[in-house]
Scaffold this motif. Structure first.
Motif, PDB file in Angstrom:
ATOM      1  N   LYS A 106       0.905  -1.024   0.033  1.00 40.92           N
ATOM      2  CA  LYS A 106      -0.023  -0.040   0.061  1.00 40.92           C
ATOM      3  C   LYS A 106       0.799   1.351   0.123  1.00 40.92           C
ATOM      4  O   LYS A 106       2.051   1.316   0.127  1.00 40.92           O
ATOM      5  CB  LYS A 106      -0.960   0.161   1.227  1.00 40.92           C
ATOM      6  CG  LYS A 106      -2.107  -1.108   1.092  1.00 40.92           C
ATOM      7  CD  LYS A 106      -2.957  -0.956   2.394  1.00 40.92           C
ATOM      8  CE  LYS A 106      -3.576   0.594   2.695  1.00 40.92           C
ATOM      9  NZ  LYS A 106      -4.095   1.258   1.508  1.00 40.92           N
ATOM     10  N   GLY A 107       0.153   2.476  -0.378  1.00 35.88           N
ATOM     11  CA  GLY A 107       1.081   3.556  -0.082  1.00 35.88           C
ATOM     12  C   GLY A 107       1.288   4.369  -1.442  1.00 35.88           C
ATOM     13  O   GLY A 107       1.863   5.497  -1.389  1.00 35.88           O
ATOM     14  N   LEU A 154       0.064   5.780   3.492  1.00 33.42           N
ATOM     15  CA  LEU A 154       0.497   4.359   4.178  1.00 33.42           C
ATOM     16  C   LEU A 154       0.561   4.501   5.778  1.00 33.42           C
ATOM     17  O   LEU A 154      -0.046   3.461   6.514  1.00 33.42           O
ATOM     18  CB  LEU A 154       1.773   3.956   3.652  1.00 33.42           C
ATOM     19  CG  LEU A 154       2.917   4.696   3.684  1.00 33.42           C
ATOM     20  CD1 LEU A 154       4.131   3.690   3.489  1.00 33.42           C
ATOM     21  CD2 LEU A 154       3.223   5.769   2.570  1.00 33.42           C
ATOM     22  N   THR A 155       1.006   5.687   6.395  1.00 34.88           N
ATOM     23  CA  THR A 155       1.365   5.418   8.084  1.00 34.88           C
ATOM     24  C   THR A 155      -0.116   5.610   8.569  1.00 34.88           C
ATOM     25  O   THR A 155      -0.257   4.786   9.591  1.00 34.88           O
ATOM     26  CB  THR A 155       2.227   6.488   8.315  1.00 34.88           C
ATOM     27  OG1 THR A 155       3.565   6.714   7.600  1.00 34.88           O
ATOM     28  CG2 THR A 155       2.404   6.505   9.695  1.00 34.88           C
ATOM     29  N   GLU A 199      -2.870   4.791   7.374  1.00 31.84           N
ATOM     30  CA  GLU A 199      -3.462   3.616   6.999  1.00 31.84           C
ATOM     31  C   GLU A 199      -3.069   2.515   7.898  1.00 31.84           C
ATOM     32  O   GLU A 199      -4.009   1.703   8.551  1.00 31.84           O
ATOM     33  CB  GLU A 199      -3.163   3.140   5.517  1.00 31.84           C
ATOM     34  CG  GLU A 199      -4.059   4.387   4.449  1.00 31.84           C
ATOM     35  CD  GLU A 199      -3.452   4.087   3.003  1.00 31.84           C
ATOM     36  OE1 GLU A 199      -4.103   4.621   2.195  1.00 31.84           O
ATOM     37  OE2 GLU A 199      -2.444   3.493   2.923  1.00 31.84           O
ATOM     38  N   LYS A 200      -1.873   2.391   8.021  1.00 27.97           N
ATOM     39  CA  LYS A 200      -1.474   1.098   8.930  1.00 27.97           C
ATOM     40  C   LYS A 200      -1.694   1.430  10.355  1.00 27.97           C
ATOM     41  O   LYS A 200      -2.142   0.475  11.148  1.00 27.97           O
ATOM     42  CB  LYS A 200       0.406   1.302   8.889  1.00 27.97           C
ATOM     43  CG  LYS A 200       0.744  -0.057   9.408  1.00 27.97           C
ATOM     44  CD  LYS A 200       2.345  -0.345   8.961  1.00 27.97           C
ATOM     45  CE  LYS A 200       2.550  -0.728   7.552  1.00 27.97           C
ATOM     46  NZ  LYS A 200       4.112  -1.409   7.530  1.00 27.97           N
ATOM     47  N   GLU A 254       7.910   5.966   3.796  1.00 27.48           N
ATOM     48  CA  GLU A 254       7.554   7.133   4.262  1.00 27.48           C
ATOM     49  C   GLU A 254       9.128   7.551   5.269  1.00 27.48           C
ATOM     50  O   GLU A 254       9.047   6.745   6.205  1.00 27.48           O
ATOM     51  CB  GLU A 254       6.268   7.464   5.258  1.00 27.48           C
ATOM     52  CG  GLU A 254       6.279   8.839   5.620  1.00 27.48           C
ATOM     53  CD  GLU A 254       4.935   9.122   6.017  1.00 27.48           C
ATOM     54  OE1 GLU A 254       3.873   8.393   5.914  1.00 27.48           O
ATOM     55  OE2 GLU A 254       4.638  10.112   6.663  1.00 27.48           O
ATOM     56  N   THR A 289       3.997  13.828   2.457  1.00 23.13           N
ATOM     57  CA  THR A 289       2.695  13.330   3.165  1.00 23.13           C
ATOM     58  C   THR A 289       1.994  14.166   4.097  1.00 23.13           C
ATOM     59  O   THR A 289       2.417  15.493   4.627  1.00 23.13           O
ATOM     60  CB  THR A 289       3.239  11.992   3.664  1.00 23.13           C
ATOM     61  OG1 THR A 289       3.944  12.493   5.415  1.00 23.13           O
ATOM     62  CG2 THR A 289       3.906  11.102   3.048  1.00 23.13           C
ATOM     63  N   ASP A 294      10.062   5.673  -3.322  1.00 24.85           N
ATOM     64  CA  ASP A 294       9.347   4.250  -3.892  1.00 24.85           C
ATOM     65  C   ASP A 294      10.513   3.424  -4.190  1.00 24.85           C
ATOM     66  O   ASP A 294      11.384   3.483  -4.972  1.00 24.85           O
ATOM     67  CB  ASP A 294       8.548   4.728  -5.061  1.00 24.85           C
ATOM     68  CG  ASP A 294       7.408   5.565  -4.769  1.00 24.85           C
ATOM     69  OD1 ASP A 294       6.636   5.017  -4.004  1.00 24.85           O
ATOM     70  OD2 ASP A 294       7.440   6.589  -5.106  1.00 24.85           O
ATOM     71  N   GLU A 310       9.271  -6.364   5.873  1.00 22.91           N
ATOM     72  CA  GLU A 310       8.527  -5.210   6.635  1.00 22.91           C
ATOM     73  C   GLU A 310       9.255  -4.720   7.967  1.00 22.91           C
ATOM     74  O   GLU A 310       9.463  -3.495   8.037  1.00 22.91           O
ATOM     75  CB  GLU A 310       7.134  -5.404   6.904  1.00 22.91           C
ATOM     76  CG  GLU A 310       6.235  -4.578   7.363  1.00 22.91           C
ATOM     77  CD  GLU A 310       4.696  -4.873   7.768  1.00 22.91           C
ATOM     78  OE1 GLU A 310       4.308  -6.186   7.491  1.00 22.91           O
ATOM     79  OE2 GLU A 310       4.104  -4.115   8.486  1.00 22.91           O
ATOM     80  N   ASN A 353       6.791   1.640   6.378  1.00 23.33           N
ATOM     81  CA  ASN A 353       6.780   1.206   4.869  1.00 23.33           C
ATOM     82  C   ASN A 353       5.507   0.511   4.368  1.00 23.33           C
ATOM     83  O   ASN A 353       4.650   0.210   5.230  1.00 23.33           O
ATOM     84  CB  ASN A 353       7.955   0.389   4.796  1.00 23.33           C
ATOM     85  CG  ASN A 353       7.732  -1.106   5.116  1.00 23.33           C
ATOM     86  OD1 ASN A 353       7.237  -1.837   4.364  1.00 23.33           O
ATOM     87  ND2 ASN A 353       8.316  -1.433   6.334  1.00 23.33           N
ATOM     88  N   GLY A 354       5.362   0.476   3.150  1.00 25.09           N
ATOM     89  CA  GLY A 354       3.864  -0.098   2.649  1.00 25.09           C
ATOM     90  C   GLY A 354       3.536  -1.513   2.504  1.00 25.09           C
ATOM     91  O   GLY A 354       2.595  -1.722   2.072  1.00 25.09           O
TER      92      GLY A 354
END
Ligand code: 5RP
Length: 218
Positions: free
Chosen positions: A94-95, A100-101, A103-104, A134, A162, A170, A183, A195-196
């Motif tokens: 994701k991301g 992403l942050t 979201e996580k 990120e 962000t 990326d 991860e 990280n995504g």
């Protein structure tokens, strides 16, 4: 059917997972935008939402859906979000939308994570989509050098800041054989915010849309 029509199909299926009189976790992206639009039809059933980005917050508010701070709630039954890739274990990348942050964080709080996607997102092995990382801005070059040591080719996402005020790298060409281990390893690099890879906490349900309909994977 177009990719957008498939995204909409998956998004509309996800509405059945919301719980009445509860708060819904809402992700970010074009698939989630379809979910927010579908959720608006049922807004009288829910207390409101927590949001993973300023963009989603804005869209939720435009629909008159109350948005709560995550710190203000003690229970989040369901989180609905898209993904850039999912494997068959429902481990995700994701991301792509740089959210992403948050979201996580919301995924970590949620009791159930329902991922919505069109069929192009389902892959045998993660990593064709470059992995978003990120980073705290001053650590960007340091983190990039460490990512090269892990076999990746990091590319600075120019012009993107962000919602947390950070930058995105990326990472191309990573060989993601063990998503959970990678991860954790990337998160240990000083200066990485997150990280995504959503592997340690992947999705619980994947609603994957193709022209034959929406398949539910668990
Ligand atoms: C945002 C995300 C999105 O879920 C991901 O990029 C998928 O986006 P889309 O639904 O637009 O294809 O992780 O950070």
């Amino acid at each position: 059917m177009t990719q957008d029509e498939l995204k909409q199909l998956a998004a509309e299926q996800a509405v059945q997972y919301i719980e009445e009189d509860e708060i819904v976790g809402v992700g970010t992206g074009s698939t989630v935008n379809f979910f927010i639009d579908a959720l608006a039809q049922k807004k009288h059933l829910i207390k409101g939402a927590v949001s993973s980005s300023d963009a989603s917050t804005e869209r939720l508010k435009q629909h008159g859906i109350p948005v709560f701070e995550l710190t203000a709630i003690d229970r989040l039954p369901v989180y609905i979000d898209g993904a850039d890739e999912s494997n068959h274990l429902l481990e995700l990348i994701k991301g792509g939308g740089a959210a992403l942050t948050r979201e996580k964080i919301i995924a970590a709080v949620a009791e159930r994570f329902i991922c919505i996607a069109d069929e192009s997102k389902l892959v045998k092995k993660l990593g064709n989509f470059p992995l978003p990382v990120e980073v705290i801005p001053m650590a960007r070059s340091h983190v990039a050098r460490e990512l090269v040591k892990l076999g990746g080719d990091p590319v600075y996402r120019q012009g993107v800041v962000t919602d947390n005020g950070n930058h995105i790298l990326d990472v191309h060409n990573l060989d993601i054989i063990q998503p959970i281990a990678l991860e954790q390893k990337i998160n240990q690099i000083v200066g990485v915010v997150t990280n995504g890879l959503f592997a340690a906490r992947g999705a619980d349900v994947l609603l994957i849309a193709s022209k034959g309909g929406v398949k539910t994977m668990t």
